[in-house]
Design an enzyme around this catalytic site. Structure first.
Site, PDB file in Angstrom:
ATOM      1  CE  LYS A 277      -3.104  -6.247  -2.821  1.00  0.00           C
ATOM      2  NZ  LYS A 277      -2.260  -6.674  -3.792  1.00  0.00           N
TER       3      LYS A 277
ATOM      4  CB  SER B 145      -1.259  -4.021  -7.229  1.00  0.00           C
ATOM      5  OG  SER B 145      -1.338  -5.498  -5.918  1.00  0.00           O
TER       6      SER B 145
ATOM      7  CB  SER C 220       1.462  -7.221  -6.429  1.00  0.00           C
ATOM      8  OG  SER C 220       0.979  -6.486  -7.117  1.00  0.00           O
TER       9      SER C 220
END
Lengths: 485, 95, 477
Positions: free
Chosen positions: A76, A151, A175
């Site tokens: 990420k 997210s 997330s």
């Protein structure tokens, strides 16, 4: 074809020299290129990845390899990566080449894993649909008109689409788990303090926790073996021994008590999702678990509580983006104040600004007690709900999200509706407990459904085993979206 | 509790965000909605409850007083928007 | 109307740690800009603070020294504001639960002692510096100082005059150096002071509106800034105006305070507990360990010096002004074995004179305690007179060697042979028959003249006491 193989399979193929890390890395880089339209990655550094693969191949041939050596992993874009862009999907960090490695990145490097690229996400991890990215939304491999969740949407889409065998993510209010559910994969958010936060760009420090998005619980255990551990650079890191999480997989579930909070099955839960969860529970009963009802009376207020605490912390954490030392600086301004304001309002997207505003307000003179302090007290009550529940059960189960993946754009104008997506995942962050989402079926439109499992503090071995046993008797986690075979 | 445009402008200034009138109105609307969500908290009586600022009840770990970090100025200032003579440059700071 | 000033001081001291409060960068003063600003100090995305144990120990040490309550549980909070020298956009400080609470410092002004309350002392990190040299009209930011540990010591508004304020500040200054937690260097900013000043009609118990004075970083400025501000506020009140609550900057060039309009904007620091830092917790053991490192404090030392060495208050005060001075004195007494009062005269008198003249601290003295002891021994055993000793000290200060070798080289040994002295006296009396006659006819103040003549004849080496005795005897005739 290796793109849907488990990490254990990839590792043994590498060790058996059936494939080299270079070949594996090339294969995934090829798929990233081929499925570019998913927009799952912000940065892919082919040369760097291949160089790491070359080193990994050497390590393997010298017999110095570990289980993850040579395996490409996507990260990420919230983890600082030395010499690589680390944008947090924000314009304000769009030019930020991190001058150091996050502890997690360093650990993967040490393990010999290859950095495949940096995945797309909601800006500063604020969002539940990956539509808040400066680099554009990510598409869900199961339905490219639908969101992947957020997210960690890029990580979820990458793993679901076979663009990466494993990815890291972060989970502040869901997330990791919610995008895992939306994309039909396995997501693990460890206990708060289990994984170092050093070098992970902060959103809400008391809630953020790094974790992983993978194809199955066994893979999650492999990845957690690398990620978990004490870090002297993180004052909230826990100095507890790290077990080998793969060793406890396969233990019998007979006599295990699974708690179902009725609050997780109330109004707002999509019927098809509810039915899938019930079927999953039925499956667990077949495995010999005892299912009991538990009460979590304060969990219904977790969302309001979270939307005070997370923005409050964020408003402070994001104050460092001022255009002085790194990142974006507005090109024209009149004075210092104007530079701050222009830099920040041009650099942050609308949702980030909204949360900074809420957080600033909640902490400001005259409102602190009514909002921030109230939320901290409520947080205690929610944590106590879990504590009481865990006196009666070993694992809590329920849906990960109230619905399956919704259409791109469906909720962008209604922040409150968007926030309520995380109603079942947020309480877990408030308490700091470990949680997982595992695939548990599909709705009528073919969108995946996630089953959430919540464990006790630092009982990740049990949590992973509970997920693993289900995956031994079901096939949902092996499903592949059409066009990605 | 609903927020006016002026409220939003005041908060935005504290947070060093520049927002125009129209944005101020949009934010006033969405923030008011969010505040009414937040105010659902009032449904629970929290009298006497100890606030929980950290998810774990742990004491701060203390570090030995040793210098462990060296000079990384050139590396850090390579990515600075404006730096000269080893300093970060900003518009004139008025005391 | 008669007015009364009410003064409270906020003192920031930089703690003498090796590394910063929350990072492993060096906290040393004076390095090349930004070479001691690590990732944490620069506030790169993702970095986290880790607390320095020594800063906590020093805060506890200070708390113990002022008889304060040490909080076993204290909390770090973020103070949020934007400023280019504040890289995170917040300062890590302590707000609701400071580490030290409710202590006191005793001062003495014009022979009257007074107890000044210390409300609290809390740990916080320092900011960087904005340099205003010209960079094409821009300011330069140096973050070397960012993250240096500070202890902010907040007094009660207990002081009523500039004299009390300065006495308190000096006492604190002495104390923190004694404790070896701060070097006290006001020029380099390691000991900084802000003052809250208000006035009220004498007899009134309610506090008046206060002004906060900044930039008063020397004892002299503190005195002058507060004095100016008291006068200003009295003028405002007597002119029928009202004092506004504001921050005022002291301008030493104009010797006045002026309003800092740029800081007028209402601050809303939005303090909240720092989520990156769990609460700071101590057990009794930690405090006991720190207590063991507590040195004898200035007041106790002063009393002991008066008692143990039979010194007058003034000498004891001068000799205990710093930890180093006191150690020097005690070492001298121990090594020389001479009368402690003799040692006090030389340390607090002649030696202090040399130090002052060259603006040196006792640690930088050209004459060490063992060297001075050598000199004192020669005075005590009558090898040299006190007068000659001053010349020897001067030679020692100029690096000419130790007392014995200087005495020998310069032939300064005292004449103590009574026969030799008698001989000189006889010669002098013979050569001064007129003065002898005057003396014997009653002009006894000529005694000094004869002493001078004898000393002159012996180049000052004759033992003064013996000269006196011999002269007295011979003059009687």
């Amino acid at each position: 074809m290796f793109h849907y193989k488990s990490l254990a399979e990839l590792s043994s193929a590498l060790h058996a020299k059936q494939v080299s890390s270079i070949e594996l890395t090339e294969a995934f880089l090829g798929r990233i290129e081929r499925f570019k339209q998913l927009n799952a990655f912000i940065t892919v550094d082919r040369e760097r990845a291949l160089a790491q693969a070359r080193v990994a191949d050497k390590r393997i041939s010298e017999g110095k390899a570990g289980p993850l050596t040579g395996i490409p992993v996507a990260h990420k874009d919230i983890f600082c990566t030395d010499g690589m862009l680390t944008t947090c999907a924000s314009k304000i960090l769009s030019n930020f080449v991190a001058p150091y490695d996050a502890t997690i990145i360093a650990r993967f490097k040490e393990a010999g894993a290859v950095i495949l690229g940096k995945t797309n996400m909601d800006e500063f991890a604020m969002g539940s649909s990956n539509e808040n990215s400066y680099f554009g939304p990510v598409k869900n491999p199961w339905d490219q008109a639908a969101v992947p969740g957020g997210s960690s949407g890029g990580s979820a889409a990458a793993v679901a689409g076979g663009l990466a065998p494993a990815a890291t993510g972060t989970d502040t209010g869901g997330s990791i788990r919610q995008p895992a559910a939306f994309c039909g994969i396995t997501g693990l958010k460890p206990s708060y303090g289990r994984v170092s936060r050093y070098g992970m760009v902060a959103f809400a420090s008391s809630l953020d926790q790094g974790g992983t998005l993978v194809r199955c619980a066994e893979d999650a255990a492999c990845i957690l073996n690398v990620m978990a551990g004490f870090d002297r650079r993180d004052s909230t890191s826990v100095d507890l021994p790290v077990p080998d999480y793969t060793q406890t997989l396969g233990h019998d579930l007979k006599g295990l008590r699974v708690g179902l909070p009725k609050e997780f099955f109330g109004e707002g839960l999509n019927t098809e999702v509810g039915q899938a969860i019930e079927q999953a529970i039925a499956e667990y009963k077949k495995l010999g678990v005892e299912v009991i009802d538990v009460d979590m009376p304060n969990c219904n207020l977790a969302v309001p509580c979270y939307y005070v605490l997370a923005p409050a912390e964020a408003s402070s954490n994001l104050a460092r983006y001022d255009g002085v030392r790194y990142g974006y600086r507005a090109s024209a301004y009149t004075d210092l104040l104007d530079m701050y304001k222009k830099t920040r309002s041009q650099g942050f997207g609308a949702e980030v600004k909204r949360r900074i505003l809420i957080g600033t307000y909640a902490l400001s003179a005259g409102y602190y007690d009514a909002y921030y302090l109230k939320a901290l007290k409520l947080r205690r009550l929610i944590a106590e709900d879990f504590k009481r529940a865990f006196e009666r059960c070993d694992v809590i189960a329920g849906p990960t999200a109230p619905t399956t993946a919704f259409r791109l754009g469906a909720k962008v104008d209604d922040p409150v509706a968007m926030y309520l997506n995380d109603i079942y995942t947020i309480p877990v962050n408030l308490a700091g407990l470990p949680g997982m989402s595992i695939p548990a079926g599909f709705d009528g439109t073919g969108h995946p459904i996630g089953l959430q499992l919540i464990g006790q503090y630092f009982k990740e071995p049990r949590l992973l085993n509970v997920a693993h046993r289900y995956q031994q008797v079901t096939d949902w986690h092996n499903k592949i979206p059409k066009g990605f075979e | 509790m609903s927020l006016s445009r002026t409220d939003v402008e005041k908060i935005a200034h504290l947070a060093r965000l520049e927002i125009n009138e129209q944005e101020a109105q949009t934010f006033a609307d969405s923030l008011s909605q969010i505040l009414s969500l937040i105010e659902q908290m009032n449904a629970v009586d929290t009298t006497g409850v100890t606030p929980m600022a950290h998810p774990r009840e742990a004491a701060l770990r203390l570090r030995e007083d040793k210098v462990t970090e060296g000079d990384e100025r050139s590396k850090f200032q390579q990515i600075a928007p404006a730096a000269e003579a080893g300093l970060y440059l900003v518009p004139k700071v008025i005391e | 109307m008669e007015w009364e000033a009410v003064i409270g001081l906020e003192v920031h001291i930089q703690l003498l740690t090796n590394s910063k409060m929350f990072s492993g960068a060096s906290a040393r003063y004076g390095a090349v800009p930004n070479t001691q600003a690590c990732a944490v100090d620069v506030a790169l995305p993702g970095v986290l603070p880790v607390m320095n144990v020594e800063a906590a120990r020093m805060a506890v040490k200070f708390g113990l020294a002022i008889g304060a309550k040490i909080n076993h549980h204290s909390v770090f909070a973020r103070k949020n504001y934007f400023y280019p020298d504040l890289p995170k956009g917040y300062q890590i400080s302590q707000y609701e639960l400071p580490i030290v609470q409710a202590g006191h410092v005793d001062i003495e002004v014009d022979g009257v002692s007074k107890r000044i309350g210390v409300t609290r002392a809390h740990l916080e990190e320092d900011a960087g510096k904005s340099l205003h040299e010209d960079f094409h009209g821009l300011s330069g930011i140096d973050l070397n100082r960012a993250g240096t540990p500070l202890l902010e010591i907040v007094s009660e508004p207990d002081m009523r005059s500039t004299g009390e304020a300065v006495a308190y500040l000096k006492k604190l200054h002495e104390l923190v150096r004694y404790l070896e937690i701060c070097d006290g260097n006001m020029q380099e900013g390691s000991f900084r002071c802000d003052a809250n000043v208000s006035v009220r009609p004498k007899g009134e118990t309610k506090l008046g509106t206060r002004a906060e004075l900044k930039n008063i970083n020397s004892f002299r400025f503190v005195e002058r800034a507060i004095a100016y501000e008291i006068e200003r506020q009295i003028d405002v009140c007597e002119g029928g105006g009202t004092v506004v609550q504001e921050t005022r900057l002291y301008d030493p060039n104009k010797d006045e305070t002026r309003s800092m309009r740029s800081k007028e904007e209402a601050h809303d620091y939005r303090y909240f507990p720092d989520p990156d830092l769990p609460p700071l917790e101590f057990d009794d053991e930690f405090i006991r360990e720190v207590a063991k490192t507590l040195p004898e404090l200035p007041d106790a030392k002063r009393e002991r010096f008066m008692r143990e060495y039979a010194l007058p208050a003034y000498d004891a005060g001068v000799l205990t002004a710093t930890h180093e001075m006191a150690n020097y004195y005690e070492e001298t007494v121990r090594a020389s074995g001479v009368d402690p009062k003799l040692a006090a005269n030389w340390v607090a008198g002649d030696l202090a004179g040399y130090l002052n003249k060259e603006n040196r601290t006792i640690a930088e003295s050209a004459v060490s305690a063992p060297m001075l002891s050598g000199l004192l021994r020669r005075i005590a055993d009558n090898t040299i007179s006190g007068k000659i000793a001053k010349d020897v000290l001067d030679a020692m200060w100029n690096g000419e060697g130790d007392a014995d070798s200087i005495i020998e080289k310069k032939g300064l040994t005292q004449i103590t042979d009574t026969g030799a002295i008698e001989k000189v006296v006889d010669e002098i009396l013979a050569a001064n028959s007129k003065q002898l006659e005057q003396y014997r006819s009653g002009q006894e103040k000529l005694f000094g003249y004869f002493v001078g003549q004898v000393m002159k004849a012996t180049a000052g080496k004759a033992n003064p006491k013996q000269v006196n005795d011999v002269l007295k005897r011979k003059l009687r005739g």
